[in-house]
Design a protein around this motif. Structure first.
Motif, short mmCIF file in Angstrom:
data_model
loop_
_atom_site.label_atom_id
_atom_site.label_comp_id
_atom_site.label_asym_id
_atom_site.label_seq_id
_atom_site.Cartn_x
_atom_site.Cartn_y
_atom_site.Cartn_z
N ASP A 1 36.49 27.63 49.96
CA ASP A 1 35.22 28.34 49.89
C ASP A 1 35.35 29.49 48.90
N MET A 2 34.45 29.59 47.96
CA MET A 2 34.58 30.60 46.92
C MET A 2 34.59 32.01 47.47
N GLU A 3 33.92 32.20 48.59
CA GLU A 3 33.70 33.55 49.07
C GLU A 3 34.98 34.31 49.31
N LEU A 4 35.99 33.62 49.86
CA LEU A 4 37.16 34.34 50.32
C LEU A 4 37.97 34.95 49.18
N ALA A 5 38.28 34.16 48.21
CA ALA A 5 39.20 34.69 47.20
C ALA A 5 38.78 34.40 45.77
N TRP A 6 38.45 33.16 45.47
CA TRP A 6 38.41 32.87 44.06
C TRP A 6 37.17 33.38 43.34
N SER A 7 36.08 33.56 44.04
CA SER A 7 34.92 34.11 43.31
C SER A 7 35.22 35.55 42.91
N SER A 8 35.81 36.31 43.84
CA SER A 8 36.15 37.70 43.52
C SER A 8 37.12 37.76 42.35
N ALA A 9 38.09 36.84 42.35
CA ALA A 9 39.08 36.86 41.28
C ALA A 9 38.41 36.56 39.94
N ILE A 10 37.55 35.55 39.93
CA ILE A 10 36.90 35.18 38.67
C ILE A 10 36.07 36.35 38.15
N TRP A 11 35.32 37.00 39.05
CA TRP A 11 34.52 38.15 38.59
C TRP A 11 35.41 39.27 38.08
N ALA A 12 36.53 39.47 38.77
CA ALA A 12 37.42 40.56 38.34
C ALA A 12 38.02 40.30 36.97
N TYR A 13 38.10 39.04 36.60
CA TYR A 13 38.65 38.71 35.28
C TYR A 13 37.54 38.56 34.24
N GLY A 14 36.33 38.92 34.61
CA GLY A 14 35.25 38.91 33.64
C GLY A 14 34.50 37.61 33.56
N GLY A 15 34.81 36.66 34.41
CA GLY A 15 34.11 35.39 34.34
C GLY A 15 32.93 35.39 35.31
N ASP A 16 32.31 34.24 35.43
CA ASP A 16 31.22 34.11 36.40
C ASP A 16 31.22 32.69 36.96
#
Lengths: 279, 430, 295
Positions: free
Chosen positions: B206-221
């Motif tokens: 599920d994106m919510e837990l970890a990978w969505s935050s990581a992607i946003w933190a690296y400037g992606g979407d």
């Protein structure tokens, strides 16, 4: 090989095989019992005997108020009704399919079997809509009423069994002037006790463990069955890996089934001990 | 021939019946003293049922002619039951909605438009965190309202940190800091070649837990602005994926999916992993663990700090016969009194700012963690995407990525395939 | 197949009275299950809005649906191994348990225990047993000097799934065979014993032929169960929210119906599943004509 030796060898093989198999069969169950008495910290330990036996898991089960006694009662009466319904109606239908000649017999039987082949997940909604029209949603009626309309599994099982009864019996009863129903009730039913017992076990167990149907037809906890209540309670536990309480819960839901089995299995003893058909 | 006609009629009637059950005229005058009965369905834990019953009790002292029956089921059961009832045209009056699924229901016309009620009660939403309202806004107005919200923060096991001599996570942590700490916290305590303790664990499906935050933190979407393209395979996003991949397979500070499976679904709670990103809903469950723990904000990436915000909301069924009364209940839950009760539940964060920033939330009895972290995270939180076809898209991505996390597939080629499958779902659901 | 009793006069009424409950059930079953599913498979239905007629497009889509194909293959692989295992093992166990040995009812209960355990509970226990580092199974293997395997990884998952399902099915199969064995008249054995037949002779000439009705029944039921297997498999192979590392057909049906707002597609999959089973049934019935003895 002499007859005695042959018997001895067979006995040894029998015991050996059965014992080994029994360990495999019962092993997981023992594991379940053991874990349910362990402290959560020990749940991944590889010992069978709990290092620190405790009842706290069972206490945890009953501490959260999900209305355990009510759930248990619901599961019980529904499962009983289902079992009775199936035994009666499947036996009658099986008799007709196995013994009586009538037009359309093969077709109807095949149709019956076909209903077995569509998974419940897909028939759920059409059936729900039918019951909605009958204004029976929210009651337990949709859970047990269909049991009184026969069933493919039970009818099939009993039909196979009835087919093994020798024709001579039927002919003899006919000559004695027995009616169709009397043949059914006096000749076939007593002979079918082992199969009836088997069907009772399966039906009760199927109804007891059913999750999907009570879920949609009954309101939520606490007015539902034990399986739904346990699933509700256990969701958090599964997420959190709290196996000890999960196992305790599973254990309590198994005990009634075990009871039914122990009662019903006596029929097998009788069935095997009885010499079958007297000529 | 009659035998054939009947079944066909029945089927036709069934199909027609599913058309029914919609559009009852809104705003039926609730005249008379006869108590109106509402059904409110939600997902949750057994403990939540007790508190919601309390909320209902208080509501009924205020509005004695409205009786609310609360039904709580577990997550899976809830959606099965809800969809069955909707399909048959007998929906509950009020039900809970997880924000990402909102559009799947709203675009299909089964939710009531609450805008008219909001126009009559213009002050209802002042004081609610705007980030929580975003998900429910549509061109025609609000078809649902948030009830409580979740931000993802980093939970860490203080005992494990102390034992390994690693400094606690701070608000300035970067993903590199996370990696290093995880490595230091991954231990093979008895030297048998098998890791007994992992530094980090996360649900990567599920994106919510970890990978969505990581992607946003690296400037992606996650998506393009018009929701037609999946962007999780872009270069910035790939950097984020690489972090987790390296942690799992190079540092081995994160267990792969098959290894994690043997510990249940939450290794942090089982005391096997030192850190995990998760939301406030885990807090009551975690409070029963044997170790001391606290929370810190999600780490920073090259593009700054980022985390995910999501909410659980209320919706009223379009087929409800008592929408006015249902809205009364919503009003109550969004009032300071209702929000206070909800907060006492401990599972989520109140959407009403005044309650969230008061001791009711910040100093909840029985918890010794820094609750403010959840609120502060709102400043850099991105909304969890809400769109039609969410489940299918999430499955396309989650399922597609699993072979990576079992070690059977390569990261980059698989990402290409996943993006393609995800885009197909988006196209299907336009 | 078999001739039967011909009902006389008023007995016709008895016949139809006895059949009426089943006929009602059939009407429901035919409507609720077969016809509705067929009808819905020709529509696009998201459960929330009225169904839309789409003809055969759902079936066409199945040919290119990778997930469905994968699920289909998994189901085939699983069933091919599962059905023979269950039938053979159940028969062996039932045969052993119908001999006169001491403690037979204790053994019977032990063999039935798995069948009585709910799928959720059983799968959880097996998850613990199969754990790579923490599981009992690998511990036992290590004890005997072997190397523990990753049972839930893709190379062994089929074996793991098989073990659990067969484990859970032997109890029921055993009961069916016990009932079937009980139906064999004892006189046959006694007569054979008087004639001096050995145990193996008795087995092959009396038992085997007369137990074929039960074999036939169990094979059909087990095959249907195999194709519809879901509970154990899902609980064992859950990864993340609702994903499974060993998807089977019913899993695909479930997902489409309940998660993807694609009830029409799910119905089409169910129809295809049923057709496959029916084809197999035809095969079984052909075998019945040739190999099953009822008296």
């Amino acid at each position: 090989m002499s007859r005695q030796n042959e018997k001895l060898v067979l006995d040894i093989v029998t015991y050996g095989f059965l014992a080994l198999g029994a360990v495999l069969m019962v092993g997981p169950f023992l594991w379940m019992v053991s874990t349910s008495f362990k402290l959560p910290a020990d749940q991944f330990g590889r010992t069978l005997i709990p290092p620190t036996p405790t009842l706290q898991n069972f206490q945890a089960l009953f501490s959260v108020d999900i209305g355990y006694p009510g759930l248990f009662f619901n599961s019980t009466y529904i499962s009983l009704l289902v079992t009775v319904g199936q035994l009666l109606t499947c036996a009658m239908a099986a008799f007709c399919f196995a013994v009586v000649k009538f037009r359309g017999r093969e077709f109807l039987f095949t149709l019956l079997l076909v209903t077995l082949m569509i998974p419940a997940q897909v028939t759920l909604i059409p059936n729900f809509i039918i019951f909605k029209w009958l204004h029976l949603i929210g009651t337990s009626v949709p859970l047990w009423l269909p049991a009184f309309w026969g069933g493919a599994f039970g009818t099939f099982l009993l039909r196979q069994y009835f087919l093994t009864v020798p024709r001579e019996l039927v002919d003899a009863s006919r000559m004695d002037g027995a009616s169709l129903f009397q043949i059914f009730w006096r000749v076939y039913m007593p002979l079918a006790k082992p199969a009836l017992a088997a069907l009772a076990i399966f039906t009760f167990q199927g109804a007891w463990n059913d999750l999907l149907h009570p879920l949609i037809y009954l309101p939520a906890v606490p007015n539902t069955t034990l399986t739904v209540g346990l699933a509700f309670f256990q969701q958090q536990l599964i997420l959190g890996g709290k196996y000890t309480v999960l196992m305790a819960g599973a254990l309590t839901s198994i005990l009634p089934l075990l009871l039914v089995f122990l009662v019903a299995q006596k029929q097998f003893i009788e069935g095997i001990a009885l010499s079958g058909v007297k000529r | 021939m009659k035998k054939l006609l009947f079944p066909f009629l029945l089927i036709a009637a069934m199909l027609l019946a599913s058309c029914g059950g919609q559009a009852t005229p809104a705003g039926e005058p609730a005249a008379g003293a006869a108590p109106v009965e509402l059904t409110f369905m939600m997902w949750g834990a057994p403990e939540e049922l007790a508190v919601w019953n309390k909320i209902v009790e208080e509501f009924q002292t205020q509005s004695p002619n409205i009786k609310v029956n609360v039904e709580v089921s577990d997550w899976t059961a809830y959606w099965e039951k809800l969809k069955t009832m909707l399909a048959a045209g007998t929906p509950p009056d009020l039900f809970a909605m997880d924000a990402p699924y909102y559009l799947d229901y709203q675009t299909r016309g089964v939710l009531k438009n609450l805008q008219p009620y909001l126009d009559q009660n213009p002050d209802l939403l002042t004081g609610v965190y705007p980030q929580t309202l975003e998900a429910y806004q549509t061109a025609e107005g609000y078809f649902g309202l948030p009830r409580d919200f979740q931000t993802i923060v980093l939970f860490y096991n203080k005992d494990m940190f102390d034992k390994a001599g690693v400094a606690y996570p701070t608000a300035d942590w970067t993903y590199d800091d996370l990696r290093k700490a995880s490595k230091d916290l991954t231990l093979d305590t008895n030297g048998d070649g098998v890791t007994e303790q992992y530094g980090f664990t996360a649900d990567l499906w599920d994106m919510e837990l970890a990978w969505s935050s990581a992607i946003w933190a690296y400037g992606g979407d996650i998506f393009s602005a018009d929701r037609t393209r999946t962007l999780i395979g872009e270069p910035a996003a790939r950097q984020a994926w690489q972090v987790f991949h390296d942690m799992m397979f190079q540092d081995k500070s994160m267990p792969d999916v098959n290894t994690a499976a043997q510990y249940g679904l939450d290794l942090y709670q089982a005391g096997i992993a030192a850190m995990t990103p998760i939301g406030h809903w885990a807090v009551p469950g975690y409070n029963t663990v044997a170790f001391k723990w606290d929370v810190a904000p999600m780490p920073k990436g090259p593009a700054g700090q980022a985390t995910s915000v999501n909410s659980a909301g209320f919706v009223v069924a379009e087929g409800s016969k008592h929408p006015d009364e249902a809205f009364e209940f919503i009003k109550f839950v969004l009032s300071p009194g209702g929000q206070t009760r909800l907060t006492e539940l401990g599972f989520a964060i109140p959407v009403l700012q005044s309650v969230a920033e008061s001791p009711v939330f910040l100093q909840q009895a029985g918890y010794s963690i820094d609750q403010k972290v959840f609120l502060d995270s709102l400043a850099f939180a991105h909304m969890k995407p809400v769109f039609k076809g969410y489940d299918e898209w999430a499955a396309a991505v989650g399922d597609g990525m699993i072979p990576i996390w079992t070690g059977e597939a390569e990261l980059n080629p698989t990402l290409d395939e996943v993006v393609q499958a995800a885009d197909e779902v988006l196209a299907k659901n336009k | 197949m078999q001739a039967g009793v011909v009902p006389k006069g008023r007995e016709r009424l008895t016949l139809w009275l006895m059949l009426t409950p089943t006929l009602i059930g059939l009407a429901f079953g035919v409507l609720g299950s077969i016809l509705a599913t067929l009808a819905l498979s020709l529509t696009k239905w998201d459960l929330l809005t009225p169904p839309r007629w789409t003809g055969l497009s759902n079936y066409v889509a199945l040919f290119t649906d990778e997930k469905f194909t994968r699920a289909l293959l998994n189901t085939f692989k699983f069933s091919a191994l599962y059905v023979p295992s269950v039938v053979v093992l159940s028969l062996v166990v039932a045969m052993l348990l119908s001999r006169k040995i001491r403690g037979v009812s204790i053994f019977r209960t032990m063999y039935f225990l798995p069948a009585v355990t709910s799928a959720v509970a059983a799968a959880l226990v097996w998850n613990m047993i199969f754990g790579k580092d923490t599981g009992i199974l690998n511990a036992i293997i290590a004890f005997f000097g072997g190397k523990g395997l990753c049972w839930v990884c893709s190379d062994h998952i089929l074996t793991a799934v098989l073990i659990v399902n067969v484990w859970g099915a032997i109890g029921e199969g055993m009961i069916i065979f016990l009932a079937g064995l009980a139906a064999i008249p004892r006189e046959y054995y006694e007569a054979a014993a008087i004639d001096g037949a050995s145990e193996s002779r008795k087995f092959f000439r009396i038992t085997v032929p007369l137990v074929t009705p039960s074999i036939f029944f169990l094979s059909i039921i087990t095959t249907i169960n195999a194709f519809q297997a879901y509970d154990y498999i899902y609980m064992l192979t859950r990864r993340g929210q609702g994903d499974s590392s060993f998807p089977v057909i019913v899993y695909s049906i479930y997902r489409n119906a309940w998660n993807f707002f694609n009830y029409g597609g799910a119905s089409a999959q169910a129809v295809e599943l049923a057709v496959l089973i029916i084809l197999l049934m035809a095969f079984y019935f052909w075998l019945e004509r040739r190999y099953v003895f009822y008296e």
